[in-house]
Structures are given as C-alpha cells and as structure tokens.
Design a protein around this motif. Structure first.
Motif, mmCIF file in Angstrom:
data_model
loop_
_atom_site.group_PDB
_atom_site.id
_atom_site.type_symbol
_atom_site.label_atom_id
_atom_site.label_comp_id
_atom_site.label_asym_id
_atom_site.label_seq_id
_atom_site.Cartn_x
_atom_site.Cartn_y
_atom_site.Cartn_z
ATOM 1 N N GLY A 176 0.818 -1.213 0.000
ATOM 2 C CA GLY A 176 0.000 0.000 0.000
ATOM 3 C C GLY A 176 0.851 1.263 0.000
ATOM 4 N N ALA A 177 1.935 1.241 0.768
ATOM 5 C CA ALA A 177 2.841 2.395 0.798
ATOM 6 C C ALA A 177 3.514 2.583 -0.562
ATOM 7 C CB ALA A 177 3.886 2.211 1.889
ATOM 8 N N LEU A 178 3.874 1.480 -1.207
ATOM 9 C CA LEU A 178 4.491 1.571 -2.538
ATOM 10 C C LEU A 178 3.501 2.115 -3.567
ATOM 11 C CD1 LEU A 178 6.551 -1.737 -2.606
ATOM 12 C CD2 LEU A 178 7.452 0.597 -2.562
ATOM 13 N N GLU A 179 2.241 1.734 -3.435
ATOM 14 C CA GLU A 179 1.227 2.259 -4.349
ATOM 15 C C GLU A 179 1.087 3.773 -4.185
ATOM 16 O OE1 GLU A 179 -1.737 -1.575 -4.938
ATOM 17 O OE2 GLU A 179 -1.900 -0.398 -3.091
ATOM 18 N N SER A 180 1.215 4.258 -2.960
ATOM 19 C CA SER A 180 1.170 5.707 -2.720
ATOM 20 C C SER A 180 2.371 6.402 -3.353
ATOM 21 C CB SER A 180 1.149 6.003 -1.217
ATOM 22 O OG SER A 180 -0.009 5.470 -0.636
ATOM 23 N N GLU A 181 3.549 5.816 -3.208
ATOM 24 C CA GLU A 181 4.749 6.383 -3.834
ATOM 25 C C GLU A 181 4.615 6.378 -5.354
ATOM 26 O OE1 GLU A 181 8.533 4.914 -2.448
ATOM 27 O OE2 GLU A 181 7.744 4.707 -0.404
ATOM 28 N N LEU A 182 4.039 5.308 -5.889
ATOM 29 C CA LEU A 182 3.828 5.226 -7.327
ATOM 30 C C LEU A 182 2.882 6.332 -7.802
ATOM 31 C CD1 LEU A 182 4.109 3.877 -10.086
ATOM 32 C CD2 LEU A 182 2.286 2.298 -9.398
ATOM 33 N N ALA A 183 1.846 6.601 -7.027
ATOM 34 C CA ALA A 183 0.914 7.671 -7.395
ATOM 35 C C ALA A 183 1.640 9.016 -7.482
ATOM 36 C CB ALA A 183 -0.234 7.739 -6.391
ATOM 37 N N LEU A 184 2.581 9.250 -6.575
ATOM 38 C CA LEU A 184 3.366 10.487 -6.626
ATOM 39 C C LEU A 184 4.254 10.529 -7.869
ATOM 40 C CD1 LEU A 184 4.428 10.818 -2.870
ATOM 41 C CD2 LEU A 184 2.735 12.201 -4.109
ATOM 42 N N LEU A 185 4.855 9.383 -8.210
ATOM 43 C CA LEU A 185 5.669 9.322 -9.422
ATOM 44 C C LEU A 185 4.817 9.558 -10.668
ATOM 45 C CD1 LEU A 185 7.956 6.269 -8.606
ATOM 46 C CD2 LEU A 185 8.723 8.625 -8.967
ATOM 47 N N ASP A 186 3.637 8.944 -10.703
ATOM 48 C CA ASP A 186 2.734 9.132 -11.846
ATOM 49 C C ASP A 186 2.328 10.596 -11.975
ATOM 50 O OD1 ASP A 186 2.798 6.440 -12.535
ATOM 51 O OD2 ASP A 186 0.908 5.955 -11.520
#
Length: 191
Positions: A176-186
């Motif tokens: 879940g934390a990685l998905e949040s980081e991915l959203a920031l990258l996107d």
C-alpha cells in the motif's frame, strides 16, 4: 522518495518510459497469467493482491526506464525487495523469483521490440541497456529480499519455517505504501 531537480531527458528514455507506462496493465496481466499458469502463485496471495504487486513493479519499472529514474530508484528497490519477500511467503525457491522477473524481461522485449527497432542504432543500444540494467537491479534486489525473509523466518521460528498471517499482512501494508509512492511518481510524470 527523493525529488531531484528537473533535467532534460533523452527522447529515447521518454519513449521507452511512456511505452511501458502505456502498456503497464497489459504487461502486469500477462505476467500474472504466466505466474498462475505455472502454479507459482502459492495460493497465499489472492489474485487481486498478486495483480497489485505486479502492476506496481511494472509501473515503477516504466519510471526507472524513463526520465524519472533517479526519483523512482528507491521505490524500485523497495518494490523488488517486497517481491522477493512475497516470493518467500509464497513458498518459492530462490531461482523461481529470478525466473519470474526474467519473464517480465521477456514480456518487455516483446512489447518494446517494435519501438526499439524503429529507433536509430545509437538509441537502440541505449534503450536496451537501460531496460536490462533496471531488470538486473530488480532481480538482484528481489533475491536479497527473498534471502532476508528466509533467514528472518528461520531464526524467528527456531529453524522451522512457517508462514504467518502477520508477515503477509505486513508485506501487503508495504505494498500500500508503494502504491502511494507510485501515485506520486505518476503525478510528477504527468506534470
């Protein structure tokens, strides 16, 4: 995630990153089908959770192959380590986690083949080397995650490896934390 100052990126990196980003759902789906078909899903992870993991990996790989590679590096390392830890929880052997990531490389070769062939020769080599370097880093880091999880499990259970629901839930919270980081990258990539 470290945010670096904006630097112009080579058109090759932009094209490769965009191509992976545009096809990330398809790539993750094909990869997941291959994992399930070979019976390596371990039935510990639900199909949805496996799909989430694979989508994060493919998505972050797209950023690593593209212009946000510096910003995405920490997320890539965390995602591949998580993949290795989940492989251990799924009951895979160390070689199997390598096989799974190598299959992603094969999918990328097929998906990016036409794009790379259409590039000038100098850019072709740069694109292939970039994708391979990112995949190699992911494989090495997944094996580290796998080994760390295996050793930790052996020491925590008096030498008897037994998967626990706590460890799986902890790993899924990391997802879940990685998905949040991915959203920031996107978001950064789109802006």
């Amino acid at each position: 995630m470290t945010i670096h100052g904006a630097r112009p990126s080579a058109p090759t990196l932009l094209a490769v990153g965009r191509a992976i980003g545009n096809e990330r759902s398809t790539l993750a789906e094909r990869w997941g089908e291959w994992i399930v078909a070979r019976g390596a899903d371990g039935h510990v992870l639900s199909a949805d959770d496996l799909g989430r993991v694979l989508l994060v990996l493919v998505s972050v790989l797209g950023h690593m192959a593209g212009p946000l590679r510096r910003e995405a590096r920490e997320t890539w390392l965390a995602a591949t380590e998580l993949f290795g830890r989940l492989a251990e929880v799924r009951g895979l052997a160390a070689g199997e986690v390598v096989d799974e990531l190598q299959h992603l490389r094969e999918l990328l070769i097929v998906e990016l083949g036409d794009l790379i062939v259409a590039m000038p020769a100098r850019q072709q080599m740069a694109a292939v080397l970039r994708v391979n370097r990112v995949c190699d880093l992911g494989v090495a880091n997944a094996v580290v995650g796998y080994t760390d999880a295996l050793v930790a499990k052996m020491f925590s259970r008096d030498g008897v490896p037994v998967p626990t629901a706590d460890s799986l839930q902890e790993l899924l919270s990391q997802l879940g934390a990685l998905e949040s980081e991915l959203a920031l990258l996107d978001e950064r990539s789109a802006g």
